[in-house]
Write an enzyme that holds these catalytic residues in place. Structure first.
Site, mmCIF file in Angstrom:
data_model
loop_
_atom_site.group_PDB
_atom_site.id
_atom_site.type_symbol
_atom_site.label_atom_id
_atom_site.label_comp_id
_atom_site.label_asym_id
_atom_site.label_seq_id
_atom_site.Cartn_x
_atom_site.Cartn_y
_atom_site.Cartn_z
ATOM 1 N N GLY A 36 0.832 -1.208 0.000
ATOM 2 C CA GLY A 36 0.000 0.000 0.000
ATOM 3 C C GLY A 36 0.862 1.251 0.000
ATOM 4 C CB ILE A 52 -1.767 -7.816 -0.443
ATOM 5 C CG1 ILE A 52 -3.164 -7.171 -0.384
ATOM 6 C CG2 ILE A 52 -0.678 -6.785 -0.241
ATOM 7 C CD1 ILE A 52 -3.534 -6.600 0.980
ATOM 8 C CE1 TYR A 66 -9.385 0.712 7.428
ATOM 9 C CE2 TYR A 66 -10.121 1.776 9.440
ATOM 10 C CZ TYR A 66 -9.130 1.528 8.516
ATOM 11 O OH TYR A 66 -7.888 2.085 8.681
ATOM 12 C CE LYS A 75 -6.671 -1.132 9.088
ATOM 13 N NZ LYS A 75 -5.353 -1.396 8.527
ATOM 14 N N GLY A 135 -0.110 4.971 -0.821
ATOM 15 C CA GLY A 135 -1.061 5.706 0.025
ATOM 16 C C GLY A 135 -0.370 6.773 0.849
#
Ligand code: SER
Length: 339
Positions: A10, A55, A154, A158, A13
């Site tokens: 990532g 990924i 999300y 996490k 980002g």
């Protein structure tokens, strides 16, 4: 001979951008990156290899295992909180499936070079779920083990991946017969909203603060998607990157937790507006509340207790609220937009 390298997923980002700039100064540790999107040209120059890929592509990950000796991973690739609510199963696939792939990748790397791979994972205040605004106001600084009932896909992703990382670093294949050399050394920071002067985020729910600032700098009107009284913790991007690097280099025996809160300041949306209007006179900021996004930030704590991070790995943000604006955000943003 394979050379030790750091892998950043990532990488295109916001955090990746800041991290590469910091890591690029160390020639002893070449950087390889993995992202679906290309790096910005000025950042691409700083890495020794840029791999454009996913990924979720385990064949690609196996090829990286064969080619490189990765001893440090920053696994930053994820779909952010607002975006994840629109495509929850895709978010789960990327945020959980992708993290599982990266943990397996790190485990294989560790087994091949005989020592643990340090694995840095950015978690989030989204792992918290404050049940209502009264509780949020009363709770103040929330500790890591409180209110772990996220209301977003999300946040669930996490919180679960923190556990998965803990599992890989402490319990992975304990019942299996094979002998493992080196478990993954998983370390995780729960970030507050991050505000960068050089990049604008996309798909997050804490984005109202950076969007407001960057819109004002560009001379564009901005309709803020949360109420003026909305309060969550924030941090200037350089402090976020520093925290990741400090945690990465902390002695393992000092780390008593898997996941650490960090915070720096927690202005309300109205307090952010006031500074923005002071710095960019004539900025047009109105309130255009999106009830769904408001619901998400209302479920995030107003502040976090980061005592453990301060004690265990010396976390200490350089920028409080005033300094973040006066010494980092405003001068850098004015330069960026040529003001
Ligand atoms: N700041 C991120 C978001 O808003 C959460 O980590 O999605």
């Amino acid at each position: 001979m394979r050379k030790p390298v750091v892998l950043i997923t990532g990488a295109s980002g916001e955090i990746g951008h800041g991290l590469i700039e910091r890591l690029a100064g160390d020639p002893a540790r070449p950087i390889i990156t993995l992202d679906l999107n290309p790096l910005a040209p000025d950042i691409a120059k700083m890495v020794s290899r840029e791999i454009q890929g996913s990924i979720l592509d385990t064949n690609l990950l196996d090829r990286i295992v064969a080619e490189y000796e990765v001893d440090l991973v920053f696994h930053l690739a994820a779909l952010l909180s607002t975006r994840s609510e629109f495509t929850p199963t895709a978010a789960h696939e990327v945020n959980v499936g992708g993290t599982l792939n990266m943990l397996e990748f790190a485990q294989k790397q560790g087994e091949s070079h005989g020592r643990p791979v340090v694995f840095l994972y950015p978690s989030s205040i989204a792992v918290y779920g404050m049940p209502d605004l009264e509780t949020k106001a009363r709770a103040g600084e929330v500790k890591e083990d409180q209110y772990n009932h996220p209301i977003t896909m999300y946040g669930c992703n996490k919180l679960y991946c923190e556990q998965l990382g803990h599992y890989y670093s402490r319990h992975y294949k304990q019942l299996a017969k094979e002998k493992l050399s080196g478990r993954v050394d998983f370390r995780c920071i729960r970030f507050p909203g991050l505000i960068s002067a050089v990049t604008v985020p996309s798909g997050g729910t804490s984005d109202f603060a950076p969007e407001m600032i960057h819109a004002a700098a560009r001379g564009e009107a901005y309709g803020c998607f949360v109420r003026p009284d909305t309060r969550i913790p924030f941090m200037a991007m350089p402090d976020g990157v520093d925290a990741l690097l400090q945690l990465a280099s902390a002695p393992r025996e000092r780390l008593r937790r898997t996941a650490y809160n960090i915070g720096a300041f927690n202005p309300s949306a109205e307090e952010i507006r006031q500074v923005v209007v002071r710095e960019f006179p004539g900025a047009q900021i109105t309130w255009d509340v999106d009830p769904k996004r408001q619901g998400i930030v209302d479920s995030w704590p107003a502040d976090v207790d980061d005592c453990a991070a301060r004690k265990d790995f010396g976390f200490e943000p350089k920028y409080d609220y005033e300094r973040a604006f006066s010494e980092y955000l405003i001068p850098t943003i004015k330069k960026r937009y040529g003001k």
